[in-house]
Design an enzyme around this catalytic site. Structure first.
Site, mmCIF file in Angstrom:
data_model
loop_
_atom_site.group_PDB
_atom_site.id
_atom_site.type_symbol
_atom_site.label_atom_id
_atom_site.label_comp_id
_atom_site.label_asym_id
_atom_site.label_seq_id
_atom_site.Cartn_x
_atom_site.Cartn_y
_atom_site.Cartn_z
ATOM 1 N N SER A 1 0.836 -1.195 0.000
ATOM 2 C CA SER A 1 0.000 0.000 0.000
ATOM 3 C C SER A 1 0.879 1.256 0.000
ATOM 4 C CB SER A 1 -0.960 -0.053 1.180
ATOM 5 O OG SER A 1 -1.961 0.922 1.074
ATOM 6 N N ASP B 1 -9.142 -3.408 -6.112
ATOM 7 C CA ASP B 1 -8.357 -2.444 -5.349
ATOM 8 C C ASP B 1 -8.416 -1.077 -6.028
ATOM 9 O OD1 ASP B 1 -6.046 -0.965 -4.228
ATOM 10 O OD2 ASP B 1 -5.500 -2.892 -3.347
ATOM 11 N N HIS C 1 -8.449 -4.254 -1.536
ATOM 12 C CA HIS C 1 -7.246 -3.798 -0.849
ATOM 13 C C HIS C 1 -7.014 -4.616 0.422
ATOM 14 C CE1 HIS C 1 -4.045 -0.883 -0.519
ATOM 15 N NE2 HIS C 1 -4.345 -0.660 0.751
#
Length: 338
Positions: free
Chosen positions: A169, A267, A297
């Site tokens: 991330s 995502d 995600h």
């Protein structure tokens, strides 16, 4: 949804989620991150539990590293298999958290077995987060950790030819930024960049044509705007944003280390991750790209999903290959492919 009820788009997105991942959405309800919610996000418990058996295989040591010029020292955790002799390959790990949260200790449950299974060291960095520290504080902390790692490779039993960077991330975005910064400064060479659903492009916040199915779960468009605004100290998407903040802004990607990029089909970062992989390939950088259907995600953290298990296995296998592609630089090891 983040703060409202379900709508037509969310119904479409929910039907695309891999069924085995659905319980994760119930256990970790999606929120839209705000300044008021930030303390609770920062204090939430780690998602990955620590297994006693893994502590028996891997040692962990706290390290305090010299920080960037004029900045505080950087804290880090160094993991090392207890039964391994050096010099070992090493992952410089950068945690996620939207640039505003996260701690190196949060992933200890993942780092302990990974270091033991791959017989590698892992240096996990506690960089300064936003909005208390704006760009370039975080990436400069990570560069300071890389510089320390290369200086201390001998005493720490690390093979400097097999040091790569990894992150998830926002940590994946910082890992890509660190790869750019290391290339441009020319002081240290990274063997690879391992990017898990990396947060690469502030312009995703302002695109006039957002993907209709991404970003509903876990990390939303609103949370993305909050994270980028906190890092940049202003609205994302404007002119003059540094590629060391948003790697997708880099005009030249040639000469970067080989990349592994993985993301979920649902995502929010799907399209920016695919585009970064495409641009790396066009610049002559070897890339392994994975897109997992039904994944949102952070989906790879869920233990009961075949897709999540595949993602974890693919990531681990790629790291093993990255280590194996660089020979031990000692003369007795033969040709050095670095």
């Amino acid at each position: 949804m983040g703060t409202g009820g379900e709508d037509v788009a969310s119904n479409r997105s929910r039907s695309l989620v891999e069924p085995a991942l659905a319980p994760m959405l119930d256990l970790f309800p999606t929120i839209d991150l705000t300044e008021a919610l930030l303390p609770a996000i920062r204090n939430r418990p780690p998602w990955v539990p620590v297994e006693p058996a893994d502590r028996a295989r891997t040692g962990v040591a706290e390290r305090t590293l010299p920080g960037p010029a004029g900045a505080p020292d950087v804290s880090a955790r160094l993991y090392r298999p207890l039964d391994a002799a050096g010099p070992l390959p090493c992952i410089l790990h950068i945690h996620g958290g939207g640039f505003v949260a996260g701690r190196s200790a949060d992933l200890e449950g993942a780092h302990l077995p990974l270091a033991a299974d791959l017989r590698c060291c892992i240096l996990s960095v506690d960089y300064r987060v936003a909005p208390e520290t704006r760009f370039p504080g975080a990436v400069e902390d990570c560069y300071a950790a890389l510089a320390w790692l290369m200086r201390q490779a001998g005493p720490e039993g690390i093979d400097p030819a097999r040091v790569g960077v990894m992150g998830e991330s926002a940590g994946g975005g910082l890992a890509a930024a660190l790869a750019l910064l290391a290339r441009d400064r020319g002081e240290h060479r990274l063997a690879f960049q391992h990017l898990i659903y990396p947060m690469l492009d502030d312009r995703t916040c302002v695109t006039p044509d957002p993907h209709p199915f991404t970003g509903e779960f876990v990390w939303t468009a609103q949370s993305n705007r909050f994270g980028w605004s906190a890092l940049l100290g202003g609205e994302p998407g404007g002119a003059g944003v540094s590629p060391y903040a948003a790697p997708a802004r880099a005009g030249d990607l040639a000469g970067l280390p080989p990349a592994y990029i993985a993301t979920g089909w649902l995502d929010l970062f799907l399209e920016e991750d695919i585009d970064y992989a495409r641009r790396l390939m066009r610049a002559g950088v070897p890339v392994e790209l994975h897109v997992y259907p039904g994944g949102f995600h952070a989906f790879n953290a869920w233990p009961a999903s075949p897709i999540a298990a595949n993602a974890r296995r693919d990531s681990k296998d790629a790291l093993a290959r990255a280590f194996g592609s660089y020979a031990d630089p000692r003369p007795s090891a033969g040709t050095n492919m670095a």
